[in-house]
Motif scaffolding. Structure first.
Motif, mmCIF file in Angstrom:
data_model
loop_
_atom_site.group_PDB
_atom_site.id
_atom_site.type_symbol
_atom_site.label_atom_id
_atom_site.label_comp_id
_atom_site.label_asym_id
_atom_site.label_seq_id
_atom_site.Cartn_x
_atom_site.Cartn_y
_atom_site.Cartn_z
ATOM 1 N N UNK A 155 1.409 1.618 -4.599
ATOM 2 C CA UNK A 155 0.654 1.029 -5.705
ATOM 3 C C UNK A 155 -0.828 0.933 -5.388
ATOM 4 N N UNK A 156 -1.149 0.422 -4.207
ATOM 5 C CA UNK A 156 -2.555 0.177 -3.889
ATOM 6 C C UNK A 156 -3.184 1.297 -3.066
ATOM 7 N N UNK A 157 -2.423 1.872 -2.134
ATOM 8 C CA UNK A 157 -2.982 2.944 -1.313
ATOM 9 C C UNK A 157 -3.157 4.227 -2.093
ATOM 10 N N UNK A 158 -2.062 4.753 -2.659
ATOM 11 C CA UNK A 158 -2.110 6.055 -3.309
ATOM 12 C C UNK A 158 -2.659 5.967 -4.735
ATOM 13 N N UNK A 159 -2.224 4.972 -5.499
ATOM 14 C CA UNK A 159 -2.616 4.907 -6.909
ATOM 15 C C UNK A 159 -4.037 4.401 -7.085
ATOM 16 N N UNK A 160 -4.380 3.300 -6.386
ATOM 17 C CA UNK A 160 -5.701 2.699 -6.556
ATOM 18 C C UNK A 160 -6.719 3.166 -5.528
ATOM 19 N N UNK A 161 -6.236 3.448 -4.320
ATOM 20 C CA UNK A 161 -7.153 3.672 -3.206
ATOM 21 C C UNK A 161 -8.141 4.792 -3.421
ATOM 22 N N UNK A 220 -9.410 -1.644 -2.666
ATOM 23 C CA UNK A 220 -8.376 -1.597 -1.646
ATOM 24 C C UNK A 220 -8.798 -2.400 -0.419
ATOM 25 N N UNK A 221 -10.060 -2.316 -0.035
ATOM 26 C CA UNK A 221 -10.575 -3.103 1.100
ATOM 27 C C UNK A 221 -10.382 -4.593 0.831
ATOM 28 N N UNK A 250 0.317 -6.647 14.974
ATOM 29 C CA UNK A 250 -0.685 -5.634 15.337
ATOM 30 C C UNK A 250 -0.347 -4.300 14.680
ATOM 31 N N UNK A 251 0.928 -3.936 14.676
ATOM 32 C CA UNK A 251 1.331 -2.695 14.015
ATOM 33 C C UNK A 251 1.094 -2.771 12.506
ATOM 34 N N UNK A 252 1.305 -3.929 11.915
ATOM 35 C CA UNK A 252 1.047 -4.072 10.479
ATOM 36 C C UNK A 252 -0.442 -3.891 10.170
ATOM 37 N N UNK A 253 -1.311 -4.397 11.028
ATOM 38 C CA UNK A 253 -2.750 -4.137 10.849
ATOM 39 C C UNK A 253 -3.037 -2.642 10.947
ATOM 40 N N UNK A 254 -2.398 -1.975 11.892
ATOM 41 C CA UNK A 254 -2.568 -0.526 12.007
ATOM 42 C C UNK A 254 -2.117 0.178 10.725
ATOM 43 N N UNK A 255 -1.015 -0.293 10.151
ATOM 44 C CA UNK A 255 -0.539 0.301 8.899
ATOM 45 C C UNK A 255 -1.548 0.122 7.779
ATOM 46 N N UNK A 256 -2.101 -1.074 7.663
ATOM 47 C CA UNK A 256 -3.071 -1.332 6.595
ATOM 48 C C UNK A 256 -4.329 -0.495 6.791
ATOM 49 N N UNK A 257 -4.770 -0.368 8.043
ATOM 50 C CA UNK A 257 -5.913 0.509 8.292
ATOM 51 C C UNK A 257 -5.555 1.956 7.984
ATOM 52 N N UNK A 258 -4.335 2.369 8.336
ATOM 53 C CA UNK A 258 -3.909 3.732 8.043
ATOM 54 C C UNK A 258 -3.897 4.014 6.555
ATOM 55 N N UNK A 259 -3.437 3.061 5.747
ATOM 56 C CA UNK A 259 -3.446 3.220 4.290
ATOM 57 C C UNK A 259 -4.880 3.375 3.786
ATOM 58 N N UNK A 289 -7.510 4.373 5.587
ATOM 59 C CA UNK A 289 -8.016 5.641 6.132
ATOM 60 C C UNK A 289 -7.562 6.809 5.269
ATOM 61 N N UNK A 290 -6.293 6.810 4.898
ATOM 62 C CA UNK A 290 -5.761 7.897 4.074
ATOM 63 C C UNK A 290 -6.397 7.910 2.692
ATOM 64 N N UNK A 291 -6.562 6.730 2.092
ATOM 65 C CA UNK A 291 -7.194 6.648 0.769
ATOM 66 C C UNK A 291 -8.626 7.159 0.817
ATOM 67 N N UNK A 292 -9.316 6.881 1.904
ATOM 68 C CA UNK A 292 -10.707 7.315 2.055
ATOM 69 C C UNK A 292 -10.832 8.838 2.099
ATOM 70 N N UNK A 293 -9.751 9.515 2.529
ATOM 71 C CA UNK A 293 -9.807 10.972 2.668
ATOM 72 C C UNK A 293 -9.032 11.717 1.584
ATOM 73 N N UNK A 294 -8.517 11.003 0.582
ATOM 74 C CA UNK A 294 -7.683 11.662 -0.420
ATOM 75 C C UNK A 294 -8.400 12.815 -1.109
ATOM 76 N N UNK A 295 -9.688 12.638 -1.390
ATOM 77 C CA UNK A 295 -10.413 13.690 -2.112
ATOM 78 C C UNK A 295 -11.100 14.683 -1.193
ATOM 79 N N UNK A 296 -11.076 14.439 0.120
ATOM 80 C CA UNK A 296 -11.741 15.333 1.063
ATOM 81 C C UNK A 296 -10.913 15.524 2.327
ATOM 82 N N UNK A 297 -9.746 16.182 2.228
ATOM 83 C CA UNK A 297 -8.952 16.405 3.445
ATOM 84 C C UNK A 297 -9.667 17.283 4.459
#
Length: 320
Positions: free
Chosen positions: A93-99, A106-107, A155-164, A166-174
């Motif tokens: 919902x938030x990473x792929x759709x909104x990010x 998203x931040x 700590x892993x959950x923080x990594x997941x949120x950063x990963x989401x 990070x991925x949203x930031x690169x969606x338009x520029x892989x």
């Protein structure tokens, strides 16, 4: 590339894991109860507005967790399922759709979650269903986990949120992502290391720091982490490419650019990468379970079940 027909993509090479993770995989007897629990939890915390999407999400989560934790008790299963339902729904919902449309929004959403993960448990006026659900999950985790397990898991959950993010930031520029950076980040965006950490909590064992730092454990966890992300990329490519729009950020796309090859060759290369990591994982599982009967063996079996769940779930209707 985003206009490749789904029928063409489904005919592409896929990894052969029959020799390493052949199935059928052990499954908890509580699978139906997990699905009912997640559906009830979603009614308390409405994380998705689509009844159809909620039903599919509850099914794949319940069946996946039933394979991750075939021997766990009901409370451990319910906790694990609700946690991964939350993560997957947040990403969808938030990473792929909104990010991709509004990274700043998203931040802001992630910052609320980080406050909770850091121990700021006071309800705020701008809390939404995701914040309330995470507060519920963290309370349940604190009751079940040891202090060290809780810190590792958050700590892993923080990594997941950063990963989401990070991925949203690169969606338009892989094209901004290197293959090595993508491979380093992928375990955090597929949540696999969080699955491993949750398995320890649900199953009630804990490695020592020396055990966790051993070469055998590190190689096993890395192999399964890579395998989980890469087979997911291959299984979801048809669905993502069929949506139109930006080219999906995934292993085949980066291999096409990095190796200057076509889509079929990229799938073939990725499939071999998956098979190599599956072989590494199987070798480490065999050695760890043969040489010990302590927490190391229990961990090896737990990580084996994590791998099995990812191998199973790529055939689910969610990826059709």
């Amino acid at each position: 590339m985003s206009h490749t027909r789904n029928s063409d993509v489904r005919a592409l090479p896929m990894p052969d894991l029959r020799g390493t993770f052949p199935g059928p995989f052990a499954t908890s007897l509580y699978a139906d109860a997990i699905e009912e629990q997640t559906a009830n939890w979603l009614r308390t915390f409405p994380l998705t507005g689509s009844p159809g999407a909620a039903k599919v999400l509850c099914n794949i989560t319940a069946q996946g967790v039933a394979r991750v934790l075939p021997t766990a008790d009901r409370d451990g299963l319910f906790l694990c399922a609700d946690l991964f339902l939350w993560l997957t729904a947040f990403d969808d919902v938030h990473g792929e759709t909104e990010g991709g449309r509004d990274p700043a929004r998203l931040v802001r959403r992630i910052s609320r979650c980080v406050r909770l993960l850091a121990g700021d448990d006071e309800p705020a006026s701008d809390d939404d269903a995701y914040t309330a659900a995470l507060r519920d999950l963290l309370h349940r985790l604190r009751e079940r986990a040891t202090p060290t397990q809780y810190l590792r898991l958050t700590a892993h959950l923080r990594d997941n949120l950063f990963g989401i993010l990070w991925e949203a930031h690169h969606l338009d520029r892989p094209d901004r992502i290197s293959l090595s950076d993508y491979c380093a980040m992928r375990p955090h965006t597929v949540f696999v290391r969080t699955v491993m950490a949750t398995a320890e909590v649900a199953l009630g064992y804990e490695l020592t720091e020396n055990q966790r730092a051993s070469t055998a454990v590190r190689e096993l966890e890395k192999a399964v982490a890579d395998l989980a992300g890469w087979i997911n990329d291959l299984a979801s490519y048809a669905k993502e490419a069929g949506r139109g729009g930006p080219t999906p950020v995934s292993l085949p796309v980066l291999l096409i650019r990095d190796r200057e090859c076509g889509l079929e060759e990229a799938f073939r290369l990725a499939s071999r990468m998956c098979e190599d990591q599956a072989s590494t994982a199987r070798l480490r599982i065999t050695r760890l379970t043969a040489d010990s009967k302590d927490a190391l063996a229990e961990h090896a079996h737990a990580v084996e079940a994590v791998a099995a769940s990812y191998v199973w779930h790529i055939g689910h209707a969610r990826y059709a």
